[in-house]
Design a protein around this motif. Structure first.
Motif, PDB file in Angstrom:
ATOM      1  N   GLY A  18      11.677 -11.905  53.142  1.00  0.00           N
ATOM      2  CA  GLY A  18      11.970 -12.836  52.065  1.00  0.00           C
ATOM      3  C   GLY A  18      11.747 -12.211  50.702  1.00  0.00           C
ATOM      4  N   ALA A  19      12.243 -12.887  49.679  1.00  0.00           N
ATOM      5  CA  ALA A  19      12.156 -12.363  48.314  1.00  0.00           C
ATOM      6  C   ALA A  19      10.735 -12.458  47.788  1.00  0.00           C
ATOM      7  N   ARG A  20      10.387 -11.484  46.941  1.00  0.00           N
ATOM      8  CA  ARG A  20       9.115 -11.536  46.234  1.00  0.00           C
ATOM      9  C   ARG A  20       9.293 -12.335  44.949  1.00  0.00           C
ATOM     10  N   GLY A  21       8.221 -13.027  44.558  1.00  0.00           N
ATOM     11  CA  GLY A  21       8.255 -13.751  43.290  1.00  0.00           C
ATOM     12  C   GLY A  21       7.971 -12.806  42.135  1.00  0.00           C
ATOM     13  N   GLY A  22       7.590 -13.368  41.016  1.00  0.00           N
ATOM     14  CA  GLY A  22       7.312 -12.540  39.849  1.00  0.00           C
ATOM     15  C   GLY A  22       8.578 -11.942  39.284  1.00  0.00           C
ATOM     16  N   ALA A  23       8.500 -10.684  38.855  1.00  0.00           N
ATOM     17  CA  ALA A  23       9.639 -10.041  38.201  1.00  0.00           C
ATOM     18  C   ALA A  23      10.374  -9.087  39.129  1.00  0.00           C
ATOM     19  N   SER A  24      10.285  -9.322  40.432  1.00  0.00           N
ATOM     20  CA  SER A  24      10.855  -8.367  41.390  1.00  0.00           C
ATOM     21  C   SER A  24      12.375  -8.285  41.323  1.00  0.00           C
ATOM     22  N   GLY A  25      13.038  -9.425  41.118  1.00  0.00           N
ATOM     23  CA  GLY A  25      14.500  -9.433  41.106  1.00  0.00           C
ATOM     24  C   GLY A  25      15.115  -9.119  42.452  1.00  0.00           C
ATOM     25  N   GLY A 411       3.232 -15.420  50.888  1.00  0.00           N
ATOM     26  CA  GLY A 411       2.488 -14.569  49.974  1.00  0.00           C
ATOM     27  C   GLY A 411       3.382 -13.759  49.056  1.00  0.00           C
ATOM     28  N   ARG A 412       4.505 -13.285  49.578  1.00  0.00           N
ATOM     29  CA  ARG A 412       5.454 -12.531  48.758  1.00  0.00           C
ATOM     30  C   ARG A 412       6.046 -13.413  47.660  1.00  0.00           C
ATOM     31  N   LEU A 413       6.488 -14.612  48.034  1.00  0.00           N
ATOM     32  CA  LEU A 413       7.117 -15.490  47.051  1.00  0.00           C
ATOM     33  C   LEU A 413       6.121 -15.904  45.973  1.00  0.00           C
ATOM     34  N   LEU A 414       4.880 -16.090  46.369  1.00  0.00           N
ATOM     35  CA  LEU A 414       3.855 -16.485  45.408  1.00  0.00           C
ATOM     36  C   LEU A 414       3.284 -15.294  44.638  1.00  0.00           C
ATOM     37  N   GLU A 482      14.491 -20.364  42.768  1.00  0.00           N
ATOM     38  CA  GLU A 482      15.484 -19.416  42.250  1.00  0.00           C
ATOM     39  C   GLU A 482      15.194 -18.008  42.767  1.00  0.00           C
ATOM     40  N   PHE A 483      13.911 -17.628  42.781  1.00  0.00           N
ATOM     41  CA  PHE A 483      13.552 -16.313  43.324  1.00  0.00           C
ATOM     42  C   PHE A 483      13.898 -16.222  44.798  1.00  0.00           C
ATOM     43  N   ALA A 484      13.654 -17.308  45.536  1.00  0.00           N
ATOM     44  CA  ALA A 484      13.798 -17.284  46.990  1.00  0.00           C
ATOM     45  C   ALA A 484      15.243 -17.366  47.448  1.00  0.00           C
ATOM     46  N   ALA A 485      16.060 -18.205  46.779  1.00  0.00           N
ATOM     47  CA  ALA A 485      17.407 -18.463  47.304  1.00  0.00           C
ATOM     48  C   ALA A 485      18.471 -18.636  46.239  1.00  0.00           C
TER      49      ALA A 485
END
Length: 519
Positions: A18-25, A411-414, A482-485
């Motif tokens: 899954g996508a990481r949160g923060g500024a990962s893009g 944990g990644r998304l947060l 938005e970060f996730a999907a």
């Protein structure tokens, strides 16, 4: 190039964590070239290796256990002599082995979470298991001070933390997902005993990771000769009936390792072998053991071949005769089993079931099987063929994330990099997937039915509600969506989050949404 958010969601959820949160893009990067985003990790084979300060080799850890056990023994003897309890080093805790919880629904989630938010007010009064942020949990004042951890506990936690941090930080997570797949395929269980517990992480680092993008035959050899596997399946107890040790000790074969090599690691049930083949392979691998605390056969805790325990003479296996050549006899047999057509089909089926669908599309299985045969088990080529397959991108995201996948994805998304593994380990125990501790040699199940039962989902909801209560004030769940999907999120999920009574409830609902629970 047009960006495809739906394909990006498949790239990150089906193949990664899954996508990481923060500024990962991550979602934006994946949307530009979804397949290239996933395959980029395959070009970095050294990135699969895991090295961290303090992580030791299997022989070093074996010697640490032997020293610890001697220390415990001496303390007990001293206690007997004095006639009173003596201080002994803290014992490893009994492994929690909850029953596997097996099925999802967002229907009653909002109501459930609303009630739990009220119960969750001060975090330190919750009679709930720890959540993913251990720093937020305050132990009850009445509890006695915990005993210091012994070397086995410290090692297990250090190995767990290194694995969790890697999974949280890596860009896509495809190679880490492959590590988890192969570690479960060739599983041991840390609940077997002290050696298994201290060796669990080293087994994965030494026998699995170096070969995830290499050849299957090399991984097979590394796994079956690793002390952790030999201990887990009792091969150190297996003596050739006609060997010197077998005749002296009046003991014979233990077929555990041979049976699981054929049934679970290579050919699979119905793969064309018989009970006679199992017995023959058990004879062939007698003498495969590890050096004990005295070091008579080699460095304590290392793989050794004990010729005195090896069954002499030629052996017939799967229609082929293997001449007596000591250690090489078993290595030749493993090499042949590892490239058998049944092995190719068994591995292809399991990979497709893990990454694509509980009912693997036959055409895709056949394609991966053919790649396996054509490349002599080149796992990087097989992984590439999987990512290139249209079926892997067209199949709906209906597979349920395992508890480990769910906790890591959260944990990644947060954007929370764990600094202590305790909360993860506790929640994995609670959800029925204790780390490196499956109930049997067949590993944890890999189908949605295993993890999507109502009781299992209720426990996930509890954890999501606790995370929402503790972190929701400082996070905008719609930003996380938005970060996730992004625009691949369903209208239902977006509306459910928008209508939440609070940010805390909205965060919990996001973590329980199909976008976070399915892959």
């Amino acid at each position: 190039m047009a960006r495809d958010s739906q394909a990006a969601l498949v790239a990150l959820n089906r193949f990664g964590f899954g996508a990481r949160g923060g500024a990962s893009g991550d979602l934006i990067n994946a949307a530009s070239d979804p397949r290239g985003f996933v395959k980029a990790e395959l070009a970095r084979p050294n990135g699969v290796l895991l090295e961290a300060p303090g992580l030791q080799s299997t022989p070093q850890l074996g010697q640490a256990v032997f020293a610890y056990q001697e220390q415990v023994k001496q303390a007990r003897e001293a206690a007997k002599e004095t006639g009173k309890a003596a201080e002994t080093p803290p014992q490893a805790p009994a492994d929690q082995k909850p029953a596997l919880r097996r099925n999802l629904s967002l229907n009653a989630a909002a109501t459930e979470i609303a009630g739990q938010m009220a119960e969750a007010k001060p975090a330190d009064t919750m009679a709930k298991p720890e959540t993913m942020q251990p720093s937020a949990a305050t132990p009850p004042a009445a509890k006695p001070a915990p005993q210091p951890l012994n070397v086995i506990q410290k090692t297990f936690r250090a190995e767990a933390l290194a694995r969790l941090q890697r999974a949280t930080l890596v860009e896509c997570g495809f190679t880490e997902r492959l590590v988890v797949f192969w570690s479960n395929h060739f599983c041991i269980s840390a609940s077997k005993g002290e050696l298994a517990r201290i060796w669990a992480g080293a087994f994965e680092r030494e026998a699995i990771r170096p070969h995830v993008l290499g050849r299957f035959a090399d991984m097979l050899k590394a796994v079956e000769q690793h002390p952790a596997m030999l201990f887990f399946l009792d091969n150190q107890q297996s003596l050739g009936p006609d060997s010197r040790a077998g005749q002296n000790r009046k003991r014979g074969l233990n077929e555990n390792l041979a049976r699981e090599i054929m049934e679970l690691h290579t050919l699979g049930v119905g793969g064309g072998y018989t009970q006679e083949d199992v017995t023959s392979l058990a004879r062939i691998i007698t003498g495969w053991t590890y050096a004990g605390r005295q070091g008579q056969l080699g460095t304590p805790g290392s793989f050794v071949f004990n010729a005195n325990a090896h069954q002499p003479g030629p052996q017939m296996l799967l229609g082929k005769t293997y001449e007596p050549s000591g250690l090489a006899q078993g290595e030749a047999a493993l090499a042949d089993i590892g490239r058998h057509p049944s092995t190719a089909n068994f591995i292809a089926t399991k990979l497709v079931r893990h990454f694509v669908a509980d009912e693997p599309p036959p055409a895709l299985v056949a394609r991966l099987r053919d790649v396996f045969v054509r490349t002599d088990g080149d796992l990087k080529a097989i992984a590439t063929a999987l990512v290139d397959a249209d079926e892997a991108w067209k199949a709906p995201l209906t597979k349920m994330r395992s508890p480990y996948d769910f906790l890591v994805a959260s944990g990644r998304l947060l954007a929370r990099v764990p600094e202590d593994p305790g909360a993860y380990l506790n929640n994995l125990n609670l959800l029925g997937q204790p780390l490196w501790s499956p109930a049997g040699p067949n590993g944890f199940p890999d189908t949605s039915a295993a993890w999507a039962a109502p009781e299992g989902m209720k426990l996930r909801l509890d954890i999501a509600a606790q995370m929402g209560a503790r972190l929701g004030n400082n996070i905008d769940p719609l930003d996380l969506l938005e970060f996730a999907a992004a625009d691949a999120a369903s209208i239902e999920t977006r509306r459910t989050i928008e209508r939440a009574e609070s940010r805390q409830q909205a965060l919990a609902l996001l973590l329980m949404s199909p976008e976070m629970q399915r892959r």
